[in-house]
Design a protein around this motif. Sequence first.
Motif, mmCIF file in Angstrom:
data_model
loop_
_atom_site.group_PDB
_atom_site.id
_atom_site.type_symbol
_atom_site.label_atom_id
_atom_site.label_comp_id
_atom_site.label_asym_id
_atom_site.label_seq_id
_atom_site.Cartn_x
_atom_site.Cartn_y
_atom_site.Cartn_z
ATOM 1 N N ARG A 170 10.669 -27.066 -18.490
ATOM 2 C CA ARG A 170 10.921 -26.878 -17.057
ATOM 3 C C ARG A 170 11.330 -25.441 -16.779
ATOM 4 N N ASP A 239 15.304 -27.796 -12.559
ATOM 5 C CA ASP A 239 15.215 -28.579 -13.791
ATOM 6 C C ASP A 239 14.188 -29.702 -13.662
ATOM 7 N N ASN A 240 13.611 -29.852 -12.482
ATOM 8 C CA ASN A 240 12.579 -30.874 -12.303
ATOM 9 C C ASN A 240 11.207 -30.256 -12.055
ATOM 10 N N ASP A 249 9.549 -36.144 -13.117
ATOM 11 C CA ASP A 249 10.885 -36.611 -12.729
ATOM 12 C C ASP A 249 10.903 -37.244 -11.334
#
Length: 485
Positions: A170, A239-240, A249
């Motif tokens: 990511r 982070d996604n 995610d």
Amino acid sequence: MIKHVFSQLGESFFSFTQVQPLLEQRLVEFNHQLGDKLGLDIKDDEIASILSGNTKLPLSLSMVYAGHQFGGFSPQLGDGRGVLLGEVSTPNGLIDLHLKGAGLTPFSRRGDGRAVLRSTIREYLAAEAMTALGIASSRSLCLFDSKQDVYREKAESGAMLLRTARTHIRFGHFEYFYYRKQPEQLQILIDYCLKHYFPHLSEHDNPIKSMLTEIVQLTAKMIAQWQVIGFQHGVMNTDNMSILGETIDYGPYGFMEEYDPRWIANHSDYEGRYTLENQPSVGLWNLNCLMRAFSNHLSRDELVEVLGHYEPTLMTYYRQCVYQRLGLSLTTTRSKDDSDSNKSVYDVEFVRELYRLLKKEKLDYNIFFRNLSNMENATDYSIILDECIDREPMSLWLDQYISKRQGEKLNWCEIKIEMLKINPKFILRNYLAQQAIKEAEVGNYLPFRRLLHVLQTPYDEHTECEDLSLASPEWAKNLEVSCSS
Ligand code: AMP
Ligand code: MG
């Protein structure tokens, strides 16, 4: 069979983690079509045991990364409930096998390491729906339910999803090492990505710059596609965000039903940071965070230049897709006054007016496009007008539309065939997911499978499943789905 390529990077990149199977865990769905592609046969006992987490893989791991969450930086996140079992090799490169809901990991923080059946079903359906819509996405290989209680607002049943993706790296992976001031690790990660995901750039003058440019373009393309179909991710934190522009995610996502780009799918997103209309600018914001992690590799001007590819890529792709949905071509025509320049025929006002009308009339976004696709001829639009309270403006828009369409090279019927291939009859409606979940929770997976089937082939008529193609009933329109997962 299963490789462990990422695991070779060393333990600053992850923690070796074993799957902890659930109580009375049961395989309830397996994606045979995907399994065949990956060479994974669930009837093979060894494979079945690995995928369920019963066979321990010494090299399975949970990744560490950081991320900007709702605008604030979290210096350490990671797979708090996911385990990367390993990768499989395919003609298109490595594919990750990642088990979500696999138990505590060193990155679980205050979480329990688990996932509930409700969120697992939602992710399973969405990933398959997006793939069928031609939008790059993680995919769902198999789903396990269990008798294990997992507590969210109330006790729910624990479940696990085995998902595949081209990578689970990511934006936040790069941020993690950059902010920890670990340039060596950052370099190892960059080299890893160049080697495995961008090998075609190795001969470039500046492979890192080329890689970032591709990441920008892949992200722009993905977000353009989200916009065109009306998909709201809901948690567009760095982070996604996959570095390969795959949708990953799935949490409190939503497919827009009544046209309203300000609608908020994620009820915890109080400020509407991640509404549909904000997604393109959030994509740029996230890429900006990624660029910062490369500020010791490229100059400021170079990073700005790389980011400069975002908007034109997104807009070009968006316009192409919108016109495609309308059955109109965007072939550039040579302008008469300047023989060297190409002129785009995209009519901004015409598209804007459509969106204004869809919003004003509260029309179902994807049903509108399907109805438009189904028009038999230039006068067959009563089904569209009948949905409108104020028929006149829509009728004027349709006049414009029809004249544009009649100016196309292809005839009406040929265009109709093309439109029906890209305007889905079936879209994942929240209430349908909810119904499938409710039944699955009492052990009946038939509604889930029925829904999955139409979502995997959303352009087919499936006359036996007409009910799944209709707009949500009034009672379901404001259904609040819990965002805890
Ligand atoms: P998300 O925004 O859902 O992608 O999650 C953000 C972070 O929280 C990720 O690092 C997840 O692994 C972690 N996380 C989410 N739910 C749980 C859970 N139930 N247990 C442990 N970690 C979790
Ligand atoms: Mg996440």
